[in-house]
Design a protein around this motif. Structure first.
Motif, mmCIF file in Angstrom:
data_model
loop_
_atom_site.group_PDB
_atom_site.id
_atom_site.type_symbol
_atom_site.label_atom_id
_atom_site.label_comp_id
_atom_site.label_asym_id
_atom_site.label_seq_id
_atom_site.Cartn_x
_atom_site.Cartn_y
_atom_site.Cartn_z
ATOM 1 N N SER A 119 0.836 -1.204 0.000
ATOM 2 C CA SER A 119 0.000 0.000 0.000
ATOM 3 C C SER A 119 0.861 1.239 0.000
ATOM 4 N N LEU A 120 0.263 2.317 -0.494
ATOM 5 C CA LEU A 120 0.904 3.621 -0.461
ATOM 6 C C LEU A 120 -0.159 4.663 -0.184
ATOM 7 N N ARG A 121 0.279 5.767 0.401
ATOM 8 C CA ARG A 121 -0.596 6.926 0.513
ATOM 9 C C ARG A 121 0.064 8.091 -0.221
ATOM 10 N N LEU A 122 -0.584 8.546 -1.257
ATOM 11 C CA LEU A 122 -0.106 9.689 -2.020
ATOM 12 C C LEU A 122 -0.747 10.955 -1.476
ATOM 13 N N SER A 123 0.026 12.016 -1.462
ATOM 14 C CA SER A 123 -0.455 13.293 -0.943
ATOM 15 C C SER A 123 -0.435 14.355 -2.035
ATOM 16 N N CYS A 124 -1.422 15.203 -2.003
ATOM 17 C CA CYS A 124 -1.489 16.355 -2.906
ATOM 18 C C CYS A 124 -1.723 17.582 -2.031
ATOM 19 N N ALA A 125 -0.678 18.336 -1.831
ATOM 20 C CA ALA A 125 -0.746 19.492 -0.951
ATOM 21 C C ALA A 125 -0.786 20.783 -1.768
ATOM 22 N N ALA A 126 -1.590 21.717 -1.304
ATOM 23 C CA ALA A 126 -1.690 23.003 -1.982
ATOM 24 C C ALA A 126 -0.824 24.044 -1.281
ATOM 25 N N SER A 127 -0.386 24.997 -2.040
ATOM 26 C CA SER A 127 0.425 26.064 -1.468
ATOM 27 C C SER A 127 -0.437 26.946 -0.567
ATOM 28 N N PRO A 128 0.177 27.596 0.420
ATOM 29 C CA PRO A 128 -0.572 28.497 1.296
ATOM 30 C C PRO A 128 -1.323 29.545 0.484
ATOM 31 N N GLY A 129 -2.546 29.803 0.900
ATOM 32 C CA GLY A 129 -3.360 30.760 0.171
ATOM 33 C C GLY A 129 -4.321 30.110 -0.798
ATOM 34 N N THR A 130 -4.136 28.826 -1.037
ATOM 35 C CA THR A 130 -5.052 28.063 -1.889
ATOM 36 C C THR A 130 -5.849 27.130 -0.999
ATOM 37 N N THR A 131 -7.129 27.373 -0.880
ATOM 38 C CA THR A 131 -7.975 26.551 -0.014
ATOM 39 C C THR A 131 -8.478 25.361 -0.812
ATOM 40 N N LEU A 132 -7.794 24.246 -0.650
ATOM 41 C CA LEU A 132 -8.050 23.086 -1.492
ATOM 42 C C LEU A 132 -9.443 22.514 -1.295
ATOM 43 N N SER A 133 -10.082 22.803 -0.165
ATOM 44 C CA SER A 133 -11.412 22.251 0.103
ATOM 45 C C SER A 133 -12.452 22.728 -0.913
ATOM 46 N N SER A 134 -12.194 23.827 -1.589
ATOM 47 C CA SER A 134 -13.117 24.350 -2.588
ATOM 48 C C SER A 134 -12.838 23.817 -3.993
ATOM 49 N N TYR A 135 -11.806 23.029 -4.117
ATOM 50 C CA TYR A 135 -11.375 22.545 -5.418
ATOM 51 C C TYR A 135 -11.766 21.096 -5.637
ATOM 52 N N ALA A 136 -12.082 20.779 -6.864
ATOM 53 C CA ALA A 136 -12.099 19.372 -7.270
ATOM 54 C C ALA A 136 -10.650 18.951 -7.478
ATOM 55 N N VAL A 137 -10.298 17.823 -6.932
ATOM 56 C CA VAL A 137 -8.931 17.309 -7.054
ATOM 57 C C VAL A 137 -8.976 15.934 -7.694
ATOM 58 N N GLY A 138 -8.226 15.797 -8.745
ATOM 59 C CA GLY A 138 -8.155 14.514 -9.439
ATOM 60 C C GLY A 138 -6.768 13.920 -9.347
ATOM 61 N N TRP A 139 -6.727 12.624 -9.346
ATOM 62 C CA TRP A 139 -5.462 11.888 -9.431
ATOM 63 C C TRP A 139 -5.432 11.163 -10.766
ATOM 64 N N PHE A 140 -4.297 11.266 -11.431
ATOM 65 C CA PHE A 140 -4.090 10.622 -12.725
ATOM 66 C C PHE A 140 -2.789 9.835 -12.662
ATOM 67 N N HIS A 141 -2.655 8.868 -13.520
ATOM 68 C CA HIS A 141 -1.358 8.207 -13.624
ATOM 69 C C HIS A 141 -0.982 8.018 -15.091
ATOM 70 N N GLN A 142 0.308 7.932 -15.290
ATOM 71 C CA GLN A 142 0.837 7.732 -16.631
ATOM 72 C C GLN A 142 2.010 6.772 -16.558
#
Length: 121
Positions: free
Chosen positions: A15-38
């Motif tokens: 198992s792994l846990r991937l993290s997607c962190a936003a820079s300060p000033g960006t309130t990620l809770s208001s964003y749709a966040v997608g994970w993609f792989h290639q």
């Protein structure tokens, strides 16, 4: 800006846990966040998404093995992948778009730099 992290070498079944962190000033809770792989030599594919209303989507190949969730206190979206398989090996990217209440498509405004997941014994 987005920072994806958490990739690494994992054995099949791990198992792994991937993290997607936003820079300060960006309130990620208001964003749709997608994970993609290639994977090498292949196109980018959607894996999972949590939209601005916290609706969740999982691509068929990871259903039952993936969990996506937000930690608003940390301004981060996580993707947990379990029972990893060779076909999960790829570079994983997170992406975000403000105020999107669906999970289709890959036309996101912001992309992280990618984190590599290697599945091997």
């Amino acid at each position: 800006q987005l920072q994806a992290s958490g990739g690494g070498l994992v054995q099949p079944g791990g198992s792994l846990r991937l993290s997607c962190a936003a820079s300060p000033g960006t309130t990620l809770s208001s964003y749709a966040v997608g994970w993609f792989h290639q994977a090498p030599g292949k196109g980018r594919e959607g894996v999972s998404c949590i939209n601005s209303g916290d609706g969740i989507y999982y691509e068929e190949s990871v259903k039952g093995r993936a969990i996506i969730y937000r930690d608003n206190a940390k301004n981060t979206v996580y993707l947990v992948l379990r029972d990893l398989r060779a076909e999960d090996a790829a570079t994983y990217y997170c992406a975000a778009v403000l105020n999107r209440y669906y999970c289709h498509g890959d036309d996101y405004d912001y992309w992280g730099q990618g984190t590599l997941v290697t599945v091997s014994s």
